[in-house]
Design an enzyme around this catalytic site. Structure first.
Site, PDB file in Angstrom:
ATOM      1  N   HIS A   1     -79.960  20.581 -22.722  1.00  0.00           N
ATOM      2  CA  HIS A   1     -78.954  19.608 -23.174  1.00  0.00           C
ATOM      3  C   HIS A   1     -77.879  19.170 -22.655  1.00  0.00           C
ATOM      4  O   HIS A   1     -77.555  20.327 -21.660  1.00  0.00           O
ATOM      5  CB  HIS A   1     -78.741  20.048 -24.723  1.00  0.00           C
ATOM      6  CG  HIS A   1     -79.949  19.981 -25.667  1.00  0.00           C
ATOM      7  ND1 HIS A   1     -79.690  20.412 -27.025  1.00  0.00           N
ATOM      8  CD2 HIS A   1     -80.948  19.703 -25.645  1.00  0.00           C
ATOM      9  CE1 HIS A   1     -80.797  20.103 -27.658  1.00  0.00           C
ATOM     10  NE2 HIS A   1     -81.728  19.524 -27.005  1.00  0.00           N
TER      11      HIS A   1
ATOM     12  N   GLU B   1     -74.902  19.596 -23.202  1.00  0.00           N
ATOM     13  CA  GLU B   1     -73.815  20.547 -23.261  1.00  0.00           C
ATOM     14  C   GLU B   1     -73.904  21.753 -22.479  1.00  0.00           C
ATOM     15  O   GLU B   1     -73.159  22.538 -21.843  1.00  0.00           O
ATOM     16  CB  GLU B   1     -73.593  21.124 -24.808  1.00  0.00           C
ATOM     17  CG  GLU B   1     -73.188  19.939 -25.846  1.00  0.00           C
ATOM     18  CD  GLU B   1     -74.526  19.120 -26.473  1.00  0.00           C
ATOM     19  OE1 GLU B   1     -74.440  18.384 -27.529  1.00  0.00           O
ATOM     20  OE2 GLU B   1     -75.575  18.868 -25.746  1.00  0.00           O
TER      21      GLU B   1
ATOM     22  N   CYS C   1     -76.421  20.503 -31.237  1.00  0.00           N
ATOM     23  CA  CYS C   1     -77.472  21.135 -32.290  1.00  0.00           C
ATOM     24  C   CYS C   1     -76.846  22.610 -32.618  1.00  0.00           C
ATOM     25  O   CYS C   1     -75.971  22.956 -31.727  1.00  0.00           O
ATOM     26  CB  CYS C   1     -78.915  20.923 -31.528  1.00  0.00           C
ATOM     27  SG  CYS C   1     -78.726  22.034 -29.906  1.00  0.00           S
TER      28      CYS C   1
ATOM     29  N   CYS D   1     -76.689  24.690 -28.863  1.00  0.00           N
ATOM     30  CA  CYS D   1     -75.699  24.170 -28.134  1.00  0.00           C
ATOM     31  C   CYS D   1     -74.473  24.571 -28.797  1.00  0.00           C
ATOM     32  O   CYS D   1     -73.464  24.995 -28.083  1.00  0.00           O
ATOM     33  CB  CYS D   1     -75.560  22.730 -27.908  1.00  0.00           C
ATOM     34  SG  CYS D   1     -77.038  22.070 -26.889  1.00  0.00           S
TER      35      CYS D   1
END
Length: 144
Positions: free
Chosen positions: A5, A7, A31, A34
């Protein structure tokens, strides 16, 4: 399963020694996985554009974890929904130069008496393959 992801990528590839106290801008609300990274890295605020998955369990958990850790979250509301880049001023400046280049090319062709598609102006010979460093890999002065 095989996705990193944004992040995580941003936290792991930071240029500074620490992101503690920093603000993170993301397209989607983070999410739960993250959120763990955000909390552990010390980021203090997350600004997101969309929260389209807000009802799914990973995002409910993420919201809960971020709130408990004191990480502020807020949704960005853009003033405009499009960005327009106008290249008009640079195009008009380049037009005279393009016209001059085309005229020069035309003059060169007429002085040679050759058609633009005539390939007879190509170099007569190319170096033999044994003079290349590695066959098929490009020009080199190193012999194998």
């Amino acid at each position: 399963m095989y996705v990193v992801h944004a992040e995580m990528n941003a936290i792991l590839n930071k240029i500074s020694a620490s992101v503690s106290g920093a603000r993170m801008y993301v397209a989607l609300f983070p999410c739960n996985e993250c959120a763990k990274l955000i909390i552990q890295s010390g980021i203090r605020e997350v600004i997101f554009l969309s929260d389209k998955y807000h009802q799914l369990p990973p995002f409910v958990a993420s919201r809960r974890m971020l709130a408990m850790a004191g990480v502020a979250t807020r949704q960005h509301s853009p003033a405009t929904h499009q960005v327009v880049i106008n290249f008009g001023s640079s195009t008009t400046a380049a037009e005279p130069a393009a016209e001059e280049a085309a005229a020069a090319a035309s003059l060169a062709r007429s002085s040679l008496g050759k058609d633009a598609n005539d390939r007879s102006c190509a170099p007569a010979t190319a170096p033999a393959e044994e003079n290349l460093g590695v066959p098929g890999s490009g020009w080199s002065t190193v012999k194998p």
